[in-house]
Design a protein around this motif. Structure first.
Motif, mmCIF file in Angstrom:
data_model
loop_
_atom_site.group_PDB
_atom_site.id
_atom_site.type_symbol
_atom_site.label_atom_id
_atom_site.label_comp_id
_atom_site.label_asym_id
_atom_site.label_seq_id
_atom_site.Cartn_x
_atom_site.Cartn_y
_atom_site.Cartn_z
ATOM 1 N N SER A 14 0.841 -1.202 0.000
ATOM 2 C CA SER A 14 0.000 0.000 0.000
ATOM 3 C C SER A 14 0.875 1.251 0.000
ATOM 4 C CB SER A 14 -0.935 -0.002 1.219
ATOM 5 O OG SER A 14 -1.702 -1.181 1.280
ATOM 6 N N GLY B 13 0.334 4.037 -1.419
ATOM 7 C CA GLY B 13 -0.494 5.224 -1.231
ATOM 8 C C GLY B 13 -0.752 5.507 0.234
ATOM 9 N N LEU B 14 -0.934 4.457 1.027
ATOM 10 C CA LEU B 14 -1.142 4.637 2.463
ATOM 11 C C LEU B 14 0.117 5.181 3.123
ATOM 12 C CD1 LEU B 14 -2.853 4.291 5.004
ATOM 13 C CD2 LEU B 14 -2.096 1.911 5.108
ATOM 14 N N SER C 15 0.400 8.783 2.339
ATOM 15 C CA SER C 15 -0.598 9.549 3.098
ATOM 16 C C SER C 15 -0.153 9.743 4.539
ATOM 17 C CB SER C 15 -1.941 8.822 3.052
ATOM 18 O OG SER C 15 -2.415 8.699 1.725
ATOM 19 N N ARG D 185 -7.545 8.623 2.936
ATOM 20 C CA ARG D 185 -6.890 7.341 2.654
ATOM 21 C C ARG D 185 -6.569 6.601 3.949
ATOM 22 N NH1 ARG D 185 -5.695 3.091 2.147
ATOM 23 N NH2 ARG D 185 -4.313 2.010 0.679
ATOM 24 N N ARG E 230 -9.845 5.288 5.522
ATOM 25 C CA ARG E 230 -10.362 4.084 4.865
ATOM 26 C C ARG E 230 -9.611 2.836 5.330
ATOM 27 N NH1 ARG E 230 -10.387 7.247 0.143
ATOM 28 N NH2 ARG E 230 -8.559 6.113 -0.634
#
Length: 307
Positions: free
Chosen positions: A44, A46-47, A50, A294, A297
């Motif tokens: 992940s 993107g996590l 973020s 993000r 979620r």
């Protein structure tokens, strides 16, 4: 009988029968948890990005001097409306003030308002939902009809009405946004309390003679708080956007104090000649909101898997 049992056990082992699993769960060690977390983060990116972005914004809110040494309130007239460059990363505004310094220092006010707003909604809404779900009856009807009235009003319109009554200022904007989110928190808490209230361990606590307050604090509240905290994380990004919107409309901090929404608003008259005055603070808000969403979620997915 003993010889027969021994023979059956040996026969089962010889035929490849798997031994019975132990009754007690096998707990994974700290090393295994760390490796599992590392594999999850590698899958992940993107996590990870973020989390890094939110961490940088948080550090800038508490320690702005780490990122810039410029004064956000004083400017140099001869440097007015300079574009982004090496000397001024985000350029300068119409008074020659460093825009990057104003964005960095403005994160403190914006995050302060966001935290206060989420705290107001979480505490007040959770209390109302807890009482409504646990006590039930007429109190439940009254509180939930009150929540329905709040939910029927658009959040921004309700925030505008409250902040108009309270007056201008960062804290008052935060309280207004928090009041607008009370009904949502109350609904989530009430549904969790109703689910937990019918659990076997709660009924056993009542049967053993425990008082209602003890059952509420020791059993119902701890087992209902998880989804509400997850919802608070989910709501964090939306609250940043609402606080910035009210600040954009002029209800936030009094100028020249920098705040993200007011920075976007202050550059509207220079869109044709100095696009960076609105674009770069706006991108900062958008990136922070997307990063917070993000992360929220991920918390929400983890909460569903553990329930």
């Amino acid at each position: 009988m003993t010889e027969l049992a021994t023979a059956e056990a040996l026969t089962g082992t010889a035929q490849g029968t798997r031994p019975a699993a132990p009754d007690h769960p096998v707990h994974e060690g700290a090393g295994e948890r760390a490796r599992r977390l590392a594999r999850y983060l590698l899958r992940s990116p993107g996590l990870v990005l973020s989390v890094v972005l939110v961490a940088l914004v948080t550090v800038s809110a508490f320690f702005p001097g780490v990122f810039t040494s410029q004064d956000p309130l004083s400017g140099v007239p001869r440097d007015r409306l300079q574009g982004p460059g090496a000397d001024h990363l985000f350029g300068t505004d119409q008074l020659g003030r460093d825009l990057f310094a104003r964005v960095v220092h403005g994160s403190a006010l914006s995050l302060q308002a966001t935290v206060v707003a989420v705290a107001v909604g979480l505490v007040v809404g959770s209390l109302l939902g807890l009482l409504a779900g646990f006590l039930g009856g007429r109190l439940d009807d009254v509180l939930m009809r009150f929540a329905d009235v709040l939910l029927a009003i658009p959040g921004l319109l309700l925030s505008l009405a409250v902040v108009t009554a309270l007056g201008f200022g960062t804290v008052k904007v935060a309280i207004a946004v928090g009041i607008a989110s009370v009904a949502s928190f109350a609904r989530v808490m009430r549904s969790e309390v109703l689910r937990v209230r019918g659990a076997v361990y709660v009924e056993a606590a009542h049967s053993s003679g425990a008082r209602g307050l003890s059952v509420l604090l020791r059993h119902v509240l701890p087992n209902s708080a998880g989804p509400v905290l997850v919802y608070a994380a989910v709501d964090f990004g939306a609250v940043i956007l609402q606080v910035s919107t009210l600040s954009f409309l002029g209800y936030g901090a009094v100028p020249p104090a920098p705040e993200w929404g007011s920075l976007v608003s202050g550059g509207r008259d220079y869109l044709a000649t100095a696009w960076w005055l609105t674009t770069l603070p706006g991108l900062t808000i958008a990136a922070t909101v997307l990063a917070a969403n993000r992360i929220s979620r991920a918390f929400e997915r983890e909460g569903r898997e553990t329930r």
